[in-house]
Design a protein around this motif. Structure first.
Motif, PDB file in Angstrom:
ATOM      1  N   GLY A 125     -43.688  52.728 -86.834  1.00 29.25           N
ATOM      2  CA  GLY A 125     -44.672  53.218 -85.875  1.00 29.25           C
ATOM      3  C   GLY A 125     -45.197  52.193 -84.898  1.00 29.25           C
ATOM      4  O   GLY A 125     -46.266  52.380 -84.309  1.00 29.25           O
ATOM      5  N   CYS A 126     -44.457  51.104 -84.692  1.00 29.40           N
ATOM      6  CA  CYS A 126     -44.914  50.074 -83.755  1.00 29.40           C
ATOM      7  C   CYS A 126     -44.978  50.635 -82.338  1.00 29.40           C
ATOM      8  O   CYS A 126     -44.128  51.420 -81.917  1.00 29.40           O
ATOM      9  N   ASP A 127     -45.975  50.191 -81.605  1.00 24.96           N
ATOM     10  CA  ASP A 127     -46.142  50.610 -80.214  1.00 24.96           C
ATOM     11  C   ASP A 127     -45.261  49.814 -79.267  1.00 24.96           C
ATOM     12  O   ASP A 127     -44.988  50.254 -78.152  1.00 24.96           O
ATOM     13  N   SER A 128     -44.863  48.622 -79.684  1.00 20.01           N
ATOM     14  CA  SER A 128     -43.991  47.785 -78.859  1.00 20.01           C
ATOM     15  C   SER A 128     -43.278  46.792 -79.765  1.00 20.01           C
ATOM     16  O   SER A 128     -43.633  46.609 -80.925  1.00 20.01           O
ATOM     17  N   ILE A 129     -42.266  46.157 -79.193  1.00 15.42           N
ATOM     18  CA  ILE A 129     -41.478  45.149 -79.902  1.00 15.42           C
ATOM     19  C   ILE A 129     -41.624  43.817 -79.168  1.00 15.42           C
ATOM     20  O   ILE A 129     -41.507  43.763 -77.938  1.00 15.42           O
ATOM     21  N   CYS A 130     -41.855  42.751 -79.923  1.00 17.88           N
ATOM     22  CA  CYS A 130     -41.878  41.419 -79.343  1.00 17.88           C
ATOM     23  C   CYS A 130     -40.696  40.617 -79.863  1.00 17.88           C
ATOM     24  O   CYS A 130     -40.464  40.551 -81.066  1.00 17.88           O
ATOM     25  N   ILE A 131     -39.950  40.001 -78.955  1.00 18.39           N
ATOM     26  CA  ILE A 131     -38.942  39.012 -79.316  1.00 18.39           C
ATOM     27  C   ILE A 131     -39.642  37.665 -79.239  1.00 18.39           C
ATOM     28  O   ILE A 131     -39.998  37.195 -78.159  1.00 18.39           O
ATOM     29  N   LYS A 132     -39.866  37.045 -80.386  1.00 15.07           N
ATOM     30  CA  LYS A 132     -40.667  35.824 -80.470  1.00 15.07           C
ATOM     31  C   LYS A 132     -39.747  34.627 -80.713  1.00 15.07           C
ATOM     32  O   LYS A 132     -39.184  34.459 -81.790  1.00 15.07           O
TER      33      LYS A 132
END
Length: 508
Positions: free
Chosen positions: A169-176
């Protein structure tokens, strides 16, 4: 030509000074920039989490919860963002689910809007509780992929992780990208693959560091592949082991069909402010201001090298750095290729030092044994079975495959009882959480909190003048001067058939 607004997460209030000056920036020096930052048009302002919590109570005598409330008050128009270490919260151990849930609830209550949640091993199980708690508050849950390079880390692996995060249910994805390892071509390929697999409407943020000198180009390629937002830091607090400059990104996008809608005039006012402030923190500024392309070969971030050099010098073995640099990738392979980010970077680096000084795995730290046996979570690669056997023999524990936090008993009541017994504790959930994160530091902070902030203009912090900050993704020492520990570390050292309990305490 595209016509798209690329949104920016501005890092100057948190990761910028964490990466360049050991998170020592006092609140009084951040406050004057808040009005311009609030009105500049950034998607979010990262201002909390990471090492800020630790540094506030250890060095600045500031209440981190009050810092968050102040930011909320001064920047009412902006999304405030934090970095959260999943089941580790802001500490170095796993906390049971009830503590994780309460921390997220209180952070949201005190003003946090965006929670960027990551796990050092990219073990999705260690993210579930925190992400669920964020969703319960109605705040923005950003699931994070820690980017690293190894024979096991193919683009398909990262895409699969993105799918799993979206299922939560994440609202966005971060490539860290913690160490500047994300080159332009992989940046393009990874963003494109996630968009094609998960949907073009999936929101992707890209976070990287300037350490290797190539990542401003990586941000451009990520944008061309469909990234929706990128992280930057205003130029007077950028580059070196920090981040790419906000103004440089804005200028780079001119006449490309992409824009940022960020007010350059306000950005330049913030730049001017920190130009004036930065010299006051010269004692803590990193000496590294250039580029380290060697990281691509060694995969050892510069700050990790600094910490290992310090450990070796303390043992009278400063001339053996190259041996340790060669050992780190071997230890990482034995451990199943964990990304080198807190706390796995410290664990792998320390074990590599011991291997060089004492012989390979003649001495195993308790933390490395736990990493080998699954007590931090699962790694992507197979672990060396011979090293696993040594870890079992030393620790007298069996390997586990379940989520580590499933082994923990409820601990809130005990944490609360211990915290409220301390002089100066106000009995709030926030104070209990402060104690839970840093039980060795919180008692002193509670006693002195009433004296108010201690910073460079009033009561200079005494620390070793050195390259104080570790490049991000390296083993950050959470606000300590270079090479210093910030919490006592307990080791069980086995040598010549005998086990010894060893505690390495932080320097005062």
């Amino acid at each position: 030509m595209p016509d798209k607004t690329i949104q920016i997460t501005e890092l100057i209030l948190r990761d910028a000074h964490q990466s360049l000056m050991a998170t020592r920036m006092a609140m009084e020096d951040l406050i004057p920039a808040c009005e311009d930052l609030d009105n500049a048009g950034f998607w979010s302002l990262e201002c909390w989490g990471g090492a800020t919590f630790d540094s506030c109570i250890r060095f600045l005598n500031e209440d981190p919860w009050e810092r968050l409330r102040t930011f909320r008050k001064l920047m009412p128009k902006s999304r405030l963002q934090m970095l959260l270490r999943g089941q580790n919260l802001l500490g170095y151990r796993h906390y049971e689910d009830g503590v994780v849930e309460r921390f997220v609830e209180k952070a949201a209550e005190n003003g946090m809007d965006v929670f960027r949640v990551f796990d050092a091993l990219n073990d999705i199980r260690n993210l579930r509780t925190a992400l669920k708690a964020v969703r319960k508050t109605g705040k923005h849950a950003q699931g994070t992929i820690c980017y690293t390079i190894s024979p096991e880390h193919q683009i398909t692996v990262f895409v699969e992780q993105a799918e799993q995060l979206l299922e939560l249910g994440c609202d966005s994805i971060c490539i860290k990208d913690m160490a500047g390892l994300l080159k332009p071509a992989p940046a393009y390929a990874l963003v494109k693959a996630i968009k094609e697999t998960c949907g073009q409407d999936i929101r992707i943020h890209v976070h990287t560091h300037a350490t290797t000198g190539v990542t401003l180009v990586s941000l451009m390629k990520a944008i061309e592949a469909g990234a929706d937002a990128v992280d930057t830091a205003i130029s007077s607090m950028s580059l070196g082991p920090g981040h790419n400059p906000t103004e440089a990104l804005m200028e780079m996008l001119e006449n490309t069909g992409y824009n940022t809608q960020v007010d350059m005039e306000r950005v330049l006012r913030v730049k001017a402010h920190f130009d004036k402030i930065r010299p006051r923190y010269g004692e803590f500024l990193t000496n590294f201001t250039g580029v380290e392309t060697e990281i691509f070969k060694s995969q050892i971030p510069g700050g990790m090298i600094s910490n290992m050099e310090s450990q070796l010098k303390q043992q009278g073995a400063g001339d053996r750095v190259k041996e340790v640099l060669a050992e780190v990738p071997l230890v990482r392979k034995d451990a199943g290729y964990p990304p080198l980010v807190t706390p796995s970077s410290q664990i792998v680096g320390t074990q590599a030092v011991l291997n060089v000084l004492m012989g390979r795995y003649k001495v195993i730290t308790g933390e490395f044994a736990d990493l080998m046996l699954g007590y931090y979570g699962a790694t992507i690669g197979m672990k060396n079975p011979e090293v696993v056997a040594k870890a079992v023999a030393q620790s007298k524990k069996k390997p586990i495959t379940q989520r580590p936090a499933d082994l923990l008993n409820p601990e809130w009541d005990q944490l609360r009882a211990s915290a409220i017994a301390l002089e100066g504790c106000n009995g709030s959930d926030e104070d209990v959480l402060t104690y839970a994160m840093f039980p060795q530091v919180a008692p002193k902070f509670f006693k002195t909190r009433h004296e108010g902030p201690k910073n460079v203009s009033k009561d200079p912090v005494k620390a070793k003048p050195a390259a104080a900050a570790a490049p991000a993704g390296a083993p950050k020492t959470n606000g300590a001067a270079k090479g210093q520990l910030t919490e006592p570390v307990k080791y069980v050292v086995t040598y010549a058939g005998k086990s010894h309990n060893v505690t390495v305490a932080p320097a005062e």
